[in-house]
Design an enzyme around this catalytic site. Structure first.
Site, PDB file in Angstrom:
ATOM      1  N   CYS A 293       0.363  22.533  -5.196  1.00  0.00           N
ATOM      2  CA  CYS A 293       0.303  23.064  -6.558  1.00  0.00           C
ATOM      3  C   CYS A 293       0.014  24.563  -6.542  1.00  0.00           C
ATOM      4  O   CYS A 293       0.474  25.305  -7.397  1.00  0.00           O
ATOM      5  CB  CYS A 293      -0.760  22.332  -7.369  1.00  0.00           C
ATOM      6  SG  CYS A 293      -0.282  20.648  -7.756  1.00  0.00           S
TER       7      CYS A 293
ATOM      8  N   CYS B 268      -3.303  34.622   1.638  1.00  0.00           N
ATOM      9  CA  CYS B 268      -2.117  33.943   1.107  1.00  0.00           C
ATOM     10  C   CYS B 268      -1.825  34.555  -0.260  1.00  0.00           C
ATOM     11  O   CYS B 268      -2.281  35.658  -0.541  1.00  0.00           O
ATOM     12  CB  CYS B 268      -2.349  32.436   1.018  1.00  0.00           C
ATOM     13  SG  CYS B 268      -3.675  31.996  -0.125  1.00  0.00           S
TER      14      CYS B 268
ATOM     15  N   CYS C 269       0.833  -1.197   0.000  1.00  0.00           N
ATOM     16  CA  CYS C 269       0.000   0.000   0.000  1.00  0.00           C
ATOM     17  C   CYS C 269       0.870   1.251   0.000  1.00  0.00           C
ATOM     18  O   CYS C 269       2.100   1.167  -0.034  1.00  0.00           O
ATOM     19  CB  CYS C 269      -0.939  -0.020   1.200  1.00  0.00           C
ATOM     20  SG  CYS C 269      -0.142   0.308   2.791  1.00  0.00           S
TER      21      CYS C 269
END
Ligand SMILES: [Zn+2]
Length: 474
Positions: free
Chosen positions: A282, A433, A265
């Site tokens: 991203c 941000c 896993c």
């Protein structure tokens, strides 16, 4: 003697050890059925009555044509045909159906692939796949699974479409901005392929709902963009023994692998997540849309291979794509006998607190959940300097130190969950941000904890574009 494959519907699979397709030999349909019954004891009583006549409630098809419109049991076989046994079925269960002429036309270019064929297409139409996230990876995954005719696609995503998503998520369009991602994904699929039913889950996948949601599907494709969700999806799939097709992207690099039940896993590959803040998102580091398309397309292909049981999947191999260099490599990995979850003596037997485990926040928002206030530049500027308003910069400390909104404090988003108490002292908290996306998550986390919070829409990019007050060094 011609060999054919016989499609066995659900009610008869108890005689074929659960197999949906079995081989039979015969020069005619009657001979092939006799051979089939010889090979599969018990099936004969289902197909033929006491007089040896084919049961009246049963239709037999040769490549989609019912044998009464051919030569009945005497219909000649040349080999390679597909026989299908279609009994009358009462409502309730999903009845087995043959492909309609428009379906044959729609899927003709993949049906002619020997690895797929009519049985493979039917398998896809009967398959149920859950796609976690309708974002950069999820968009191409959903588009290709839907166009291939995967019959049921569940989509779980609690997020809304942002304009900054559109360069890499072609499921969503300009007019979808501000709406639920799951809703625009559903609209896209419905318009693309009427064979596919989309089950919309406009919620954030969480510890409380993961097992129930994932349990309803055959296979899961992970398109999540944060570590807590990645570990949550992995753990739930291991506990439920569901195959998981994983991928991730950042800047110009992509990774993909397949986790098959019992074969290891995500925790075998990466036992613990990186330190919070060491791997940028991203939104912070950027990503190319075409790379998301490439990796999502690989995931869709791997999902189809697993569903059909064909080819060599990426199970136990990690594919790493360096798009800038134009190089792809695969690395072998193995199940770890000491894996906390899937090892020989697992220490973890259920789902855990993933925010605590990863030390970072999991964006938690359902479309129906109360949102945080989105402040326009004007509204935000009007509150600049008002007492009781706390301005919180959730970017990394280094960029905060280089300049920010005057009077703001630094609280990188990964540290937020440990500092919520400090925020309670303010009458109101305004998060910001670079572009207003991470801070939107921060504001939602705060609102969920009962803190009156708002998000600066457009973030510092918009703020600086408008030449609003700025403090150069902190
Ligand atoms: Zn493991």
């Amino acid at each position: 003697m011609a060999q054919v494959s016989v499609y066995v519907p659900t009610p008869y699979r108890k005689h074929t050890a659960g197999q949906s397709t079995v081989p039979a030999d015969g020069a005619t349909v009657g001979e092939a059925l006799a051979d089939l019954c010889a090979r599969q004891p018990g099936l004969g009583n289902e197909l033929f009555d006491a007089q040896g006549q084919l049961a009246a409630y049963l239709n037999v098809y040769v490549d989609d044509t019912e044998i009464h419109s051919l030569s009945g049991l005497d219909t000649a076989l040349s080999g390679g045909e597909e026989l299908a046994l279609i009994p009358a079925m009462a409502g309730g269960s999903q009845s087995v159906r043959l492909l309609s002429p428009s379906q044959v036309e729609r899927y003709s270019r993949q049906i002619i692939l020997p690895e797929l064929g009519m049985p493979g297409q039917r398998k896809l139409l009967a398959s149920r796949v859950l796609v976690v996230g309708a974002g950069g990876l999820g968009a191409p995954v959903i588009m290709y699974l839907a166009s291939a005719g995967v019959g049921t696609i569940g989509i779980v995503d609690g997020d809304l479409v942002d304009r900054s998503n559109l360069h890499r998520q072609p499921l969503h369009r300009e007019q979808d901005v501000g709406g639920s991602k799951v809703a625009s994904a559903q609209r896209f699929v419905t318009a693309l392929n009427p064979d596919v039913s989309v089950i919309a889950h406009p919620v954030v996948l969480e510890r409380d709902n993961a097992l129930e949601l994932i349990g309803a599907y055959d296979l899961v494709v992970n398109g999540s963009d944060n570590f807590p969700t990645r570990y949550l999806v992995n753990d739930a799939c291991v506990l439920l023994k569901k195959p998981l097709i994983d991928a991730s992207i950042l800047r110009f690099e992509g990774q993909a692998t397949v986790f098959m039940p019992g074969k290891g896993c995500y925790r075998c590959l990466f036992p613990t997540p990186p330190e919070p803040g060491t791997v940028p998102s991203c939104a912070e580091a950027g990503v190319m849309g075409a790379l998301a398309g490439q990796m999502g397309s690989i995931q869709a292909l791997e999902a189809i291979k697993v569903l059909l049981g064909v080819g060599e999947t990426l199970a136990n191999r990690l594919l790493v794509v360096d798009a800038l260099a134009g190089v792809s490599r695969t690395f072998r990995w193995q199940r770890r006998p000491d894996c906390a979850l899937c090892g020989d003596h697992p220490s973890q037997t259920g789902l855990i607190d993933y925010v605590a485990f990863c030390g970072s926040v999991m964006p938690r928002r359902g479309v129906d959940a109360p949102g945080a206030e989105e402040l326009s530049l004007q509204d935000a500027q009007a509150r600049l300097g008002s007492p009781g308003v706390l301005w919180v910069d959730v970017r990394p400390r280094a960029v905060f130190a280089a300049g920010t909104i005057p009077g703001a404090i630094s609280m990188p988003i990964d540290e937020l969950s440990g500092h919520l108490e400090e925020l309670r002292r303010a009458d109101r908290v305004v998060f910001f941000c670079e572009i207003g996306q991470k801070s939107q998550v921060a504001a939602l986390v705060a609102v969920d904890s009962g803190i009156p919070a708002a998000n600066l829409r457009g973030g510092l990019l918009a703020w600086q574009d408008a030449h609003l007050p700025w403090q150069d060094k902190v």
